[in-house]
Design a protein around this motif. Structure first.
Motif, PDB file in Angstrom:
ATOM      1  N   VAL A  76       0.839  -1.199   0.000  1.00  0.00           N
ATOM      2  CA  VAL A  76       0.000   0.000   0.000  1.00  0.00           C
ATOM      3  C   VAL A  76       0.873   1.247   0.000  1.00  0.00           C
ATOM      4  N   ALA A 122       2.197   1.757  -3.456  1.00  0.00           N
ATOM      5  CA  ALA A 122       1.161   2.242  -4.382  1.00  0.00           C
ATOM      6  C   ALA A 122       0.885   3.720  -4.144  1.00  0.00           C
ATOM      7  N   LEU A 123       0.842   4.126  -2.878  1.00  0.00           N
ATOM      8  CA  LEU A 123       0.618   5.535  -2.557  1.00  0.00           C
ATOM      9  C   LEU A 123       1.742   6.392  -3.114  1.00  0.00           C
ATOM     10  N   LEU A 175       1.321   7.120  -6.609  1.00  0.00           N
ATOM     11  CA  LEU A 175       0.236   8.078  -6.845  1.00  0.00           C
ATOM     12  C   LEU A 175       0.612   9.477  -6.367  1.00  0.00           C
ATOM     13  N   VAL A 177       1.564  10.374  -3.220  1.00  0.00           N
ATOM     14  CA  VAL A 177       1.325  10.640  -1.802  1.00  0.00           C
ATOM     15  C   VAL A 177       2.414   9.934  -1.004  1.00  0.00           C
ATOM     16  N   THR A 178       3.205  10.704  -0.309  1.00  0.00           N
ATOM     17  CA  THR A 178       4.289  10.105   0.456  1.00  0.00           C
ATOM     18  C   THR A 178       3.852   9.907   1.903  1.00  0.00           C
ATOM     19  N   VAL A 179       3.930   8.680   2.365  1.00  0.00           N
ATOM     20  CA  VAL A 179       3.604   8.387   3.758  1.00  0.00           C
ATOM     21  C   VAL A 179       4.828   7.750   4.404  1.00  0.00           C
ATOM     22  N   GLY A 234       4.752   5.447   6.605  1.00  0.00           N
ATOM     23  CA  GLY A 234       4.566   4.028   6.821  1.00  0.00           C
ATOM     24  C   GLY A 234       3.106   3.649   6.790  1.00  0.00           C
ATOM     25  N   VAL A 235       2.846   2.402   6.436  1.00  0.00           N
ATOM     26  CA  VAL A 235       1.481   1.870   6.448  1.00  0.00           C
ATOM     27  C   VAL A 235       1.536   0.500   7.106  1.00  0.00           C
ATOM     28  N   GLU A 286      -3.307   1.588   9.280  1.00  0.00           N
ATOM     29  CA  GLU A 286      -2.728   2.719   9.983  1.00  0.00           C
ATOM     30  C   GLU A 286      -1.684   3.359   9.092  1.00  0.00           C
ATOM     31  N   LEU A 287      -1.930   4.627   8.747  1.00  0.00           N
ATOM     32  CA  LEU A 287      -0.995   5.373   7.892  1.00  0.00           C
ATOM     33  C   LEU A 287      -0.269   6.393   8.747  1.00  0.00           C
ATOM     34  N   ASP A 288       1.029   6.407   8.594  1.00  0.00           N
ATOM     35  CA  ASP A 288       1.866   7.380   9.296  1.00  0.00           C
ATOM     36  C   ASP A 288       2.114   8.535   8.322  1.00  0.00           C
TER      37      ASP A 288
END
Lengths: 72, 72
Positions: free
Chosen positions: A14, A17-18, A21, A23-25, A27-28, B35-37
């Motif tokens: 995930v 994939a983000l 797209l 969108v930098t996160v 962590g998931v 849960e997304l950080d």
């Protein structure tokens, strides 16, 4: 939710994939979510026992129990 | 969480297992939990878009977004 030291390939997929797209996160983590429709008579201890013994695998997962009311 | 009209065999299996253990519940639904950080800069609209377009399948699933702080 998998414990922090446990690999989570679904969460990593995930996150990847983000990133594609835009969108930098940081962590998931992916886990499971159960909603139980129970009588008010069932006490918190029973719910904790159900969660820890039946629903979660305590070796690799952390878990929390949240009791929510039956909104009208 | 699967929509109410969608069959949920995993939830039904959990309900059956609970009944065999002597705990009667009116129903169990099993869903996913992510849960997304993320940075504080990411706004709620982006989170809703991530949840609805990437994480959930809106045809068969209901979903909610909850923003929680980073507790010390």
């Amino acid at each position: 939710m998998p414990k922090p030291e446990i690999l989570d390939p679904q969460g990593q997929a995930v996150a990847g994939a983000l990133a594609r797209l835009g969108v930098t996160v940081a962590g998931v983590r992916q886990g499971k979510h159960f909603e139980l429709d129970v009588d008010d008579e069932i006490d918190d201890e029973t719910l904790q026992r159900i969660a820890g013994n039946l629903l979660a695998n305590p070796v690799i997962e952390d878990w929390t129990v949240r009791r929510i009311g039956n909104e009208p």
